[in-house]
Scaffold this active site. Structure first.
Site, PDB file in Angstrom:
ATOM      1  N   PRO A  13       0.946  -1.166  -0.061  1.00  0.00           N
ATOM      2  CA  PRO A  13       0.208  -0.053  -0.083  1.00  0.00           C
ATOM      3  C   PRO A  13       0.701   1.382   0.055  1.00  0.00           C
ATOM      4  O   PRO A  13       1.838   1.342   0.618  1.00  0.00           O
ATOM      5  CB  PRO A  13      -0.646  -0.065   1.350  1.00  0.00           C
ATOM      6  CG  PRO A  13      -0.174  -1.209   2.234  1.00  0.00           C
ATOM      7  CD  PRO A  13       0.450  -1.975   1.061  1.00  0.00           C
ATOM      8  N   ASN A  14       0.320   2.310  -1.026  1.00  0.00           N
ATOM      9  CA  ASN A  14       0.930   3.555  -0.824  1.00  0.00           C
ATOM     10  C   ASN A  14       2.362   3.614  -1.612  1.00  0.00           C
ATOM     11  O   ASN A  14       2.658   4.852  -1.875  1.00  0.00           O
ATOM     12  CB  ASN A  14       1.301   4.378   0.601  1.00  0.00           C
ATOM     13  CG  ASN A  14      -0.353   4.313   1.423  1.00  0.00           C
ATOM     14  OD1 ASN A  14      -1.215   4.933   0.802  1.00  0.00           O
ATOM     15  ND2 ASN A  14      -0.341   3.782   2.406  1.00  0.00           N
ATOM     16  N   ARG A  21       5.076  10.923  -2.401  1.00  0.00           N
ATOM     17  CA  ARG A  21       4.709  10.636  -1.049  1.00  0.00           C
ATOM     18  C   ARG A  21       5.823  10.715  -0.101  1.00  0.00           C
ATOM     19  O   ARG A  21       7.066  10.279  -0.450  1.00  0.00           O
ATOM     20  CB  ARG A  21       4.182   9.111  -0.900  1.00  0.00           C
ATOM     21  CG  ARG A  21       4.087   8.304   0.504  1.00  0.00           C
ATOM     22  CD  ARG A  21       4.017   7.104   0.498  1.00  0.00           C
ATOM     23  NE  ARG A  21       3.734   6.737   1.643  1.00  0.00           N
ATOM     24  CZ  ARG A  21       4.204   5.368   2.383  1.00  0.00           C
ATOM     25  NH1 ARG A  21       4.607   4.523   1.365  1.00  0.00           N
ATOM     26  NH2 ARG A  21       4.032   4.929   3.593  1.00  0.00           N
ATOM     27  N   TYR A  26      10.888   9.116   1.676  1.00  0.00           N
ATOM     28  CA  TYR A  26      11.235   8.139   0.881  1.00  0.00           C
ATOM     29  C   TYR A  26      11.850   8.456  -0.430  1.00  0.00           C
ATOM     30  O   TYR A  26      11.916   7.496  -1.318  1.00  0.00           O
ATOM     31  CB  TYR A  26       9.689   7.532   0.395  1.00  0.00           C
ATOM     32  CG  TYR A  26       8.997   6.909   1.748  1.00  0.00           C
ATOM     33  CD1 TYR A  26       9.346   5.752   2.342  1.00  0.00           C
ATOM     34  CD2 TYR A  26       7.690   7.382   2.143  1.00  0.00           C
ATOM     35  CE1 TYR A  26       8.979   5.066   3.280  1.00  0.00           C
ATOM     36  CE2 TYR A  26       7.079   6.688   3.331  1.00  0.00           C
ATOM     37  CZ  TYR A  26       7.448   5.665   3.940  1.00  0.00           C
ATOM     38  OH  TYR A  26       6.887   5.218   5.050  1.00  0.00           O
ATOM     39  N   ASN A  77       7.903  -5.307  -0.870  1.00  0.00           N
ATOM     40  CA  ASN A  77       7.835  -4.267   0.225  1.00  0.00           C
ATOM     41  C   ASN A  77       6.395  -4.287   0.527  1.00  0.00           C
ATOM     42  O   ASN A  77       5.564  -3.843  -0.080  1.00  0.00           O
ATOM     43  CB  ASN A  77       8.247  -2.931  -0.153  1.00  0.00           C
ATOM     44  CG  ASN A  77       8.391  -1.658   0.648  1.00  0.00           C
ATOM     45  OD1 ASN A  77       7.757  -2.037   1.772  1.00  0.00           O
ATOM     46  ND2 ASN A  77       8.899  -0.663   0.447  1.00  0.00           N
ATOM     47  N   ALA A  80       2.972  -0.853   5.000  1.00  0.00           N
ATOM     48  CA  ALA A  80       2.504  -0.867   6.537  1.00  0.00           C
ATOM     49  C   ALA A  80       2.089  -2.327   7.004  1.00  0.00           C
ATOM     50  O   ALA A  80       1.961  -2.538   8.170  1.00  0.00           O
ATOM     51  CB  ALA A  80       1.258   0.199   6.847  1.00  0.00           C
ATOM     52  N   GLU A 101      12.423  -9.228   2.205  1.00  0.00           N
ATOM     53  CA  GLU A 101      11.760  -8.261   2.790  1.00  0.00           C
ATOM     54  C   GLU A 101      12.411  -6.954   2.437  1.00  0.00           C
ATOM     55  O   GLU A 101      13.743  -6.705   2.850  1.00  0.00           O
ATOM     56  CB  GLU A 101      11.478  -8.146   4.149  1.00  0.00           C
ATOM     57  CG  GLU A 101      10.637  -7.072   4.915  1.00  0.00           C
ATOM     58  CD  GLU A 101      10.525  -7.476   6.345  1.00  0.00           C
ATOM     59  OE1 GLU A 101      10.538  -8.412   6.779  1.00  0.00           O
ATOM     60  OE2 GLU A 101      10.422  -6.229   7.000  1.00  0.00           O
ATOM     61  N   HIS A 103      12.605  -2.492   2.697  1.00  0.00           N
ATOM     62  CA  HIS A 103      12.022  -1.164   3.064  1.00  0.00           C
ATOM     63  C   HIS A 103      12.953  -0.031   2.480  1.00  0.00           C
ATOM     64  O   HIS A 103      14.373  -0.209   2.542  1.00  0.00           O
ATOM     65  CB  HIS A 103      11.904  -1.126   4.475  1.00  0.00           C
ATOM     66  CG  HIS A 103      10.907  -2.107   5.213  1.00  0.00           C
ATOM     67  ND1 HIS A 103       9.812  -2.002   4.870  1.00  0.00           N
ATOM     68  CD2 HIS A 103      11.413  -3.128   5.560  1.00  0.00           C
ATOM     69  CE1 HIS A 103       9.249  -2.970   5.498  1.00  0.00           C
ATOM     70  NE2 HIS A 103      10.135  -3.940   6.024  1.00  0.00           N
ATOM     71  N   ARG A 110      12.789   4.593  13.014  1.00  0.00           N
ATOM     72  CA  ARG A 110      11.637   5.378  12.768  1.00  0.00           C
ATOM     73  C   ARG A 110      10.766   5.090  14.086  1.00  0.00           C
ATOM     74  O   ARG A 110      11.125   4.881  15.221  1.00  0.00           O
ATOM     75  CB  ARG A 110      10.871   5.041  11.389  1.00  0.00           C
ATOM     76  CG  ARG A 110      11.669   5.449  10.272  1.00  0.00           C
ATOM     77  CD  ARG A 110      11.134   5.415   8.982  1.00  0.00           C
ATOM     78  NE  ARG A 110       9.935   6.066   8.970  1.00  0.00           N
ATOM     79  CZ  ARG A 110       8.985   5.858   7.942  1.00  0.00           C
ATOM     80  NH1 ARG A 110       8.978   5.096   7.327  1.00  0.00           N
ATOM     81  NH2 ARG A 110       7.823   6.737   7.869  1.00  0.00           N
TER      82      ARG A 110
HETATM   83  C1  DQA Z   1       8.025   1.074   4.198  1.00  0.00           C
HETATM   84  C2  DQA Z   1       7.904   1.383   5.914  1.00  0.00           C
HETATM   85  C3  DQA Z   1       6.737   1.161   6.451  1.00  0.00           C
HETATM   86  O1  DQA Z   1       6.748   1.441   7.649  1.00  0.00           O
HETATM   87  C4  DQA Z   1       5.758   1.896   5.706  1.00  0.00           C
HETATM   88  O2  DQA Z   1       4.331   1.953   6.156  1.00  0.00           O
HETATM   89  C5  DQA Z   1       5.630   2.036   4.306  1.00  0.00           C
HETATM   90  C6  DQA Z   1       6.878   1.913   3.397  1.00  0.00           C
HETATM   91  C7  DQA Z   1       9.519   1.448   3.504  1.00  0.00           C
HETATM   92  O3  DQA Z   1       9.646   1.152   2.392  1.00  0.00           O
HETATM   93  O4  DQA Z   1      10.262   2.216   4.094  1.00  0.00           O
HETATM   94  O5  DQA Z   1       4.650   2.190   3.444  1.00  0.00           O
HETATM   95  O6  DQA Z   1       7.866  -0.196   4.118  1.00  0.00           O
END
Ligand code: DQA
Length: 150
Positions: A13-14, A21, A26, A77, A80, A101, A103, A110
Site C-alpha cells: 500500500p501507498n 509521497r 522515501y 515491500n 504498513a 523483505e 524497505h 523510525r
Molecule cells: C516502508 C516502511 C513502512 O513502515 C511504511 O508503512 C511504508 C513504507 C518503507 O519502504 O520504508 O509504507 O515499507
C-alpha cells in the site's frame, strides 16, 4: 539449457505514490523510475522480472498463491502491512518461495510501531534503509541465493 529465473516484485500500500509521497522519508524517485531500475538490475543479472502493486492485503495474499510454480524468488515491500499482517506472513510461509523483505526507509530508526516486522522471521532476510537501492540489493541477494541453490 537452464531457463532464466523469474522474479516477482510486490509493492504494498501507498508505494505507487513513491516520488510524491513524503519525499523527505522515501525520496523523490518516482515509482515508475524505481521499477525501471529494478527491471534493469534483473536484466543485468539474467533474470526475468514482473512487478505487482496493490493497496489490498487480500490481493497481495492471492498474488503469493499465484506465484507458485511461476516465480523462483520474491522481493516484497509490504508497506504498513509489514508491521501487522499475519495473513501475508502466512502466505509467505505457505508458498515457500524465497522472499526478501525490503524497505526504503530504515524502519528501525523510525517510530516504535515500525520497528517490528511480523514478516521478517519467514523471509530470507530484510533490507531496510537504502532508499530505492534497497530493492536493487534485494534483487542481488536473491540472485546470489538462487545461484547457490542451483
Ligand atoms: C516502508 C516502511 C513502512 O513502515 C511504511 O508503512 C511504508 C513504507 C518503507 O519502504 O520504508 O509504507 O515499507
Amino acid at each position: 539449457m537452464s531457463q532464466s529465473k523469474k522474479l516477482l516484485v510486490i509493492h504494498g500500500p501507498n508505494l505507487n505514490l513513491l516520488g510524491e509521497r513524503e519525499p523527505g522519508v522515501y525520496g523523490t524517485q518516482s515509482y515508475a523510475s524505481i521499477n525501471r531500475d529494478i527491471q534493469e538490475e534483473c536484466r543485468r543479472l539474467g533474470m526475468d522480472c514482473d512487478v505487482f502493486q496493490s493497496n489490498s492485503e487480500g490481493a497481495i495474499v492471492t498474488k503469493f498463491h499465484e506465484a507458485r510454480g511461476v516465480y523462483q524468488g520474491i522481493v516484497l515491500n509490504a508497506g504498513a502491512y509489514t508491521h501487522y499482517s499475519i495473513a501475508i506472513r502466512d502466505a509467505i510461509s505457505a508458498v515457500k518461495i524465497p522472499t526478501v523483505e525490503v524497505h526504503l526507509s530504515n524502519i528501525h530508526a523510525r517510530e516504535e510501531f515500525r520497528h517490528h516486522s511480523v514478516l521478517a522471521a519467514v523471509c530470507l532476510g530484510q533490507i531496510s534503509g537504502f532508499g530505492p537501492m534497497s530493492y536493487l540489493l534485494a534483487v542481488r541477494a536473491l540472485a546470489a541465493h538462487l545461484e547457490q541453490e542451483g
